[in-house]
Scaffold this active site. Sequence first.
Site, PDB file in Angstrom:
ATOM      1  N   CYS A  19      45.558  37.118  38.775  1.00 42.85           N
ATOM      2  CA  CYS A  19      45.405  35.904  39.570  1.00 42.85           C
ATOM      3  C   CYS A  19      43.959  35.449  39.658  1.00 42.85           C
ATOM      4  O   CYS A  19      43.695  34.321  40.052  1.00 42.85           O
ATOM      5  CB  CYS A  19      45.972  36.118  40.973  1.00 42.85           C
ATOM      6  N   GLN A  68      44.544  48.066  44.519  1.00 46.35           N
ATOM      7  CA  GLN A  68      45.172  48.911  43.500  1.00 46.35           C
ATOM      8  C   GLN A  68      46.020  48.139  42.510  1.00 46.35           C
ATOM      9  O   GLN A  68      46.383  48.669  41.461  1.00 46.35           O
ATOM     10  CB  GLN A  68      46.047  49.977  44.174  1.00 46.35           C
ATOM     11  N   GLY A 104      58.159  38.538  43.931  1.00 46.74           N
ATOM     12  CA  GLY A 104      57.491  39.511  43.075  1.00 46.74           C
ATOM     13  C   GLY A 104      56.729  40.548  43.862  1.00 46.74           C
ATOM     14  O   GLY A 104      56.967  40.750  45.067  1.00 46.74           O
TER      15      GLY A 104
END
Length: 456
Positions: A50, A115, A191
């Site tokens: 992103c 992470q 998601g």
Amino acid sequence: MSIMIVGLSHRTAPISLLERTTLTAEAASGLVAGLCRGDHVAEAIALVTCNRLEVYADVSKFHGGIGEIGAGLAEATGVPLAELTEHLYVHYENAAVAHLFQVTCGLDSMAVGEQQILGQVRVALRAAQAAGSAGRTIGHLVQNALRVGKRVHSETTLDRAAPSLVDAGLRKAAEVLGPLPGLNVLVLGAGAMSGLSVASAHRAQAGSIAVCSRTLPRARRLAESVDGTPVPLENLQNALAAADLVIACAGAGGYLVDLDAAGRAAAARGGRPQVYVDLALPRDVQPEIAGLPSTRVFDLEHLGQILTAGGLSEDLAEARSMVEDEVALYLADQRAKEVAPTVVALRAMARSVMEAELGRLSGRLDGLDPDVFAELEQTVHRVVEKLLHQPTVRVKELAAAPGGDTYAEALRLLFNLGPAPEPKAGELPGVELAVQLEQDSMSDLSALLGRTGGAS
């Protein structure tokens, strides 16, 4: 061949440009496949997240590699190369290894220490391996980066110290709406980021949680995990009007909430404040919605500024120190491997001399008992091995240190092993090349990208 990284991220490009350079998995695969068909790229991986688009490649020439990768990025994204250039960065050799390790550990992320990047790097590697574009060089390097990333997250406190984008969004929402317990939350998408948003809203004791997705079964599974409500896409307008906080994570490639829909929702709410937290790239929420009365919008750019200002000095120092050590170990291992041809050449030369002398001795001592000659042969072999043992062990040890290639070169000169492989045209050997080209890439990237694949 040499490691090169060309890319852009939240550090060098505005969100509006990162939106335009976001690639689907299919487009990313097409990018690396096209690069590997070129003259200067042997292996390549594309990392798409992103807040970044990066190509990790094994290239035969510095300028030629930049030219091909830059052209490939422009073709894959549809953004003209001239527009991309001012936002691109290049890392080469040692600097490229260090950058990849930092990225994989989350040290270069908008939410420092997160992470999620580990999984994204792993997915990029698997896709490249499946396409045959990641082999011994890039594949091995990325696998090492993943190992280092796991180690940093397991052996440091960076995870606990670094807030996530979702947490930052919830904090900003609370500043506008007041305490989150009792508020109605709507999550767009189903998601991984949506799952994190749902879990975070649940921990914050939101009054109700609804999940809207184009795929209703996925929305239902996610909503039911927190006793929430799944929302079909056709019912989104009503869900918007009921939501105090909307967290958008779909990245649908077009606005899921446009100005008209948000305006109608605001009117239905009768002036009650509403917050949109847009975590998607491309954005799910039209930026102009921020101009509506009683409505606030926080996107990745806003949240990134908040996270950058966070105090993580001790945790970052610990993680960065670990990464520096791992980079040094990796580079030392690579230097040790590079001395192997010299060691092989030395032993081959010794074996050739030994065999020639034994052959000459056999001719001069015709009729010598075979058992006696075999014993002589074993003795000569042991002597040669003992003489070579210390030099070969030491040259491997010394080669692991910076500048270790000079010891291998000295060994070649002392034993007349012939010159080391010549560098390619326009290149300088070793660290000097890496430093010079790294400086070139930063000072005159526009000129380098202007050259075509044949440049060197």
